[in-house]
Design an enzyme around this catalytic site. Structure first.
Site, PDB file in Angstrom:
ATOM      1  N   PHE A 147      -4.967  -6.714   2.819  1.00 52.81           N
ATOM      2  CA  PHE A 147      -5.101  -7.538   1.617  1.00 52.81           C
ATOM      3  C   PHE A 147      -6.234  -7.083   0.703  1.00 52.81           C
ATOM      4  CE2 PHE A 147      -8.490  -9.493   3.986  1.00 52.81           C
ATOM      5  CZ  PHE A 147      -9.286 -10.197   3.086  1.00 52.81           C
ATOM      6  N   LYS A 148      -7.177  -6.317   1.247  1.00 49.80           N
ATOM      7  CA  LYS A 148      -8.295  -5.851   0.426  1.00 49.80           C
ATOM      8  C   LYS A 148      -7.822  -4.975  -0.739  1.00 49.80           C
ATOM      9  CE  LYS A 148     -11.023  -7.894   3.344  1.00 49.80           C
ATOM     10  NZ  LYS A 148     -12.075  -7.302   4.134  1.00 49.80           N
ATOM     11  N   ASP A 149      -6.634  -4.375  -0.603  1.00 51.65           N
ATOM     12  CA  ASP A 149      -6.096  -3.564  -1.701  1.00 51.65           C
ATOM     13  C   ASP A 149      -5.892  -4.385  -2.966  1.00 51.65           C
ATOM     14  OD1 ASP A 149      -5.900  -1.094  -0.331  1.00 51.65           O
ATOM     15  OD2 ASP A 149      -3.992  -1.686   0.563  1.00 51.65           O
TER      16      ASP A 149
END
Length: 496
Positions: A111-113
Site C-alpha cells: 500500500f505504500k506505493d
C-alpha cells in the site's frame, strides 16, 4: 492552506515547505491549520470519476499552493496504468457486508506505493516552489514496505538522494530482496542490528541534530523524509478512503450518506490516521478499527489512554506492524487536544524520556468514540488466512488477516453489522512462507523464497506479481549491515 507543527514552536508554512522539509524544526509533525470540508454532493460526484480525478479532488483541498493542472500531472504520472493497471485500488466484495480494499497493485505490491509513487512528484514541484537549490536527502526508516516503495519512487529522481534503513532480521525474505537489489545512482540501503523502532529513532535523531543539519546545509544538502511523518506521504492516503466509499455506493452496498466502518492493520498509525482525516472532512465513517498484532501498544492505548512502549518486542508474521513507537499518533493527539501543542510536546517528551504517558480522560473518550482497538496473535492470524480462503476463496496476506480477525472481534463485541471495508496492505506473495503455512497447516518444505512463490501460485491459482518474480535474477547491490548507533555516521559517509 497553511501548516503548523504539532509542537507549536515553528512559524506557519506552505504545503510545499512542509513536504520539502518533512519534519518540523521543533521535532513535531506538520499538520494543516484547518481541516477542509467536503460536501456529500461532491463526494457522490466522485462515483463517475477515475481514481486519478478522485485524487485531484481531495489533494486540492490540502495542497492549495499547487494548481489543479499541476496536481493532475502529478497523479497521472504516479498512478499510470503501466504501474497500477486500470484500477489502482479495487474494492473486492468478500461477503455481503464486508469488502476488501486492495491497496497493493502498484510496483512494489504494498500500500505504500499509493503515496510513494506520488511523493517524488510532489517533492520536486515543492522544491521549485520553495526555491530549494540543495540536494534533498530522503532518510527512511522502514519495517519492510516503506523502504522499497520509497526506493522505487525516488530512484534517479534529479535533485534527490535516498538512504533507507531496515531491521536486517525483521523483514520478510521478499521485502529484503526488494530493497537490497534496488538500482539507482542516488540510492543507498543499510540493514541495522535492531528493530524498526531503533531505525525510526535513529532517523529522528539525525533530523534533530541541528549542528549536523547546518553543516550539511553548507555542503549543499537538506534532509527530508519519505516516512509518513512527511505530510506529502500522508495526504495521498486520504484519497483511497473516499474512493472506497463511493465504490461501495456504486456497488449498491450502501447509499450515499450511509455510515461505513474501516478496519486498518497499522503499526505507525499513519494509514488509519488518513481515515480519521477523511472523517473530519465529512466522509460518513462511523468507526475506525485499529488492528494490531502481538505488538499491541496501540490497542492498549485506545482502551486505556496509556501509551507505554516499555514492553517486550515481538517478531511476528506481520512484520510491517512490528512497531512500539507509533509516530503518527502525535497528529491525532494534536487534534483531540484541540491543538494544544504544549500538551502534545509534553506527551512526546515523556515518551522519549520515561517510555510512557497517559492522556486526559476527556481526550480518551473522544478517541474511543471514533476508534476501536483490537489485537490479534499469530495463531489467530494464520487461522484467519486459511478460513477466509476456504470459505470465500479469497487469499489475503498476514497483515490483512490481522485486520479481518480484529473486525470479527469488534462485531462479536458490539453486534455492529455496518458495512465494513478491510484495508489490504500487501500482496500475499510478499509473505508467501507464512501464507502457505496458514493454508497447509504446516511449515513450507523449502526455504527458498522464489520456490515458495511458485508453490503459493500452484496451490491457489492466483497470479504472482511479475516484478516479484524478476527479483530472483537481480544482483545484490546493498549488503551492508550496521549497528543502530552508527546510522548518523553512515549518512555522513555517504554524503561527504
Amino acid at each position: 492552506m497553511l501548516y503548523v507543527s504539532t509542537r507549536g514552536k515553528t512559524d506557519l508554512f506552505s504545503a510545499a515547505h512542509a513536504i520539502t522539509r518533512g519534519l518540523a524544526a521543533d521535532g513535531g509533525l506538520f499538520v494543516p491549520q484547518n481541516i477542509p470540508a467536503m460536501r456529500m454532493v461532491d463526494i457522490k460526484a466522485m462515483e463517475r470519476k477515475p481514481y486519478t480525478e478522485r485524487a485531484v479532488d481531495v489533494l486540492l483541498q490540502y495542497l492549495t499552493d499547487f494548481s489543479e493542472d499541476e496536481l493532475r500531472e502529478c497523479v497521472n504520472a504516479a498512478y499510470a496504468p503501466e504501474k497500477f493497471g486500470d484500477n489502482p485500488v479495487p474494492l473486492v466484495q468478500v461477503n455481503d457486508n464486508t469488502g476488501v480494499l486492495e491497496l497493493w497493485h502498484g510496483p512494489t505490491s504494498a500500500f505504500k506505493d499509493m503515496a510513494l509513487q506520488l511523493l517524488p512528484h510532489l517533492l520536486t514541484r515543492s522544491m521549485q516552489k520553495t526555491g530549494e537549490t540543495n540536494k534533498v536527502v530522503i532518510l527512511v526508516a522502514t519495517s519492510g514496505d516503506t523502504g522499497k516503495a520509497a526506493l522505487e519512487g525516488f530512484a534517479d529522481v534529479p535533485g534527490t538522494q535516498i538512504i533507507v534503513f531496515y531491521p536486517s532480521e525483521g523483514v520478510s525474505d521478499i521485502q529484503k530482496q526488494q530493497m537490497i537489489t534496488q538500482a539507482g545512482k542516488n540510492v543507498k540501503v543499510f540493514g541495522i542490528e535492531g528493530n524498526f523502532d531503533d531505525a525510526q529513532r535513529g532517523v529522528k535523531e539525525i533530523f534533530g541534530n541541528t549542528a549536523l543539519s547546518d553543516e550539511l546545509e553548507k555542503k549543499g544538502y537538506t534532509f527530508s523524509s519519505a516516512n509518513s511523518i512527511n505530510w506529502g506521504r500522508l495526504v495521498p492516503q486520504i484519497v483511497y478512503y473516499f474512493s472506497a466509499y463511493v465504490d461501495a455506493v456504486k456497488a449498491g452496498k450502501i447509499a450515499a450518506g450511509d455510515p461505513i466502518n474501516f478496519v486498518v492493520p497499522t503499526g505507525n498509525f499513519g494509514d488509519i490516521l488518513a481515515g480519521y482525516y477523511a472523517k473530519l472532512m465529512g466522509l460518513p465513517i462511523d468507526r475506525l478499527l485499529c488492528a494490531s498484532n502481538s505488538n499491541n501498544v496501540l490497542t492498549d492505548f485506545i482502551n486505556t489512554g496509556v501509551y507505554d512502549r516499555r514492553r517486550e518486542f515481538f517478531k511476528t508474521v506481520s512484520p510491517s506492524m512490528d512497531i512500539l513507537v507509533s509516530s503518527n499518533l502525535e497528529r491525532l493527539l494534536y487534534s483531540v487536544t484541540e491543538h494544544d501543542a504544549a500538551r502534545v510536546a509534553d506527551y512526546m517528551k515523556r515518551l522519549n524520556t520515561e517510555g510512557h504517558y497517559e492522556i486526559d480522560s476527556d481526550d480518551l473518550k473522544q478517541i474511543q468514540s471514533q476508534f476501536f482497538g483490537a489485537w490479534v496473535d499469530e495463531l489467530e492470524t494464520k487461522e484467519a488466512i486459511g478460513r477466509i480462503y476456504n470459505d470465500y476463496h479469497y487469499l489475503m496476506d498476514t497483515h490483512t488477516a490481522v485486520a479481518w480477525r480484529a473486525m470479527e472481534k469488534y462485531r462479536f463485541l458490539t453486534s455492529d453489522e455496518t458495512y465494513t471495508v478491510v484495508l489490504s496492505t500487501a500482496s500475499p506473495y510478499k509473505f508467501a512462507d507464512s501464507v502457505l503455512a496458514a493454508l497447509d497447516d504446516a511449515q513450507p518444505q523449502s526455504s527458498n523464497p522464489f520456490e515458495l512463490l511458485q508453490k503459493l501460485h500452484a496451490d491457489t491459482g492466483t497470479e504472482i506479481p511479475p516484478r516479484m518474480l524478476a527479483l530472483e535474477n537481480l544482483p545484490v547491490l546493498h549488503s551492508e549491515v550496521i549497528p543502530a548507533d552508527k546510522m548518523e555516521l553512515a549518512v555522513v559517509k555517504n554524503l561527504v
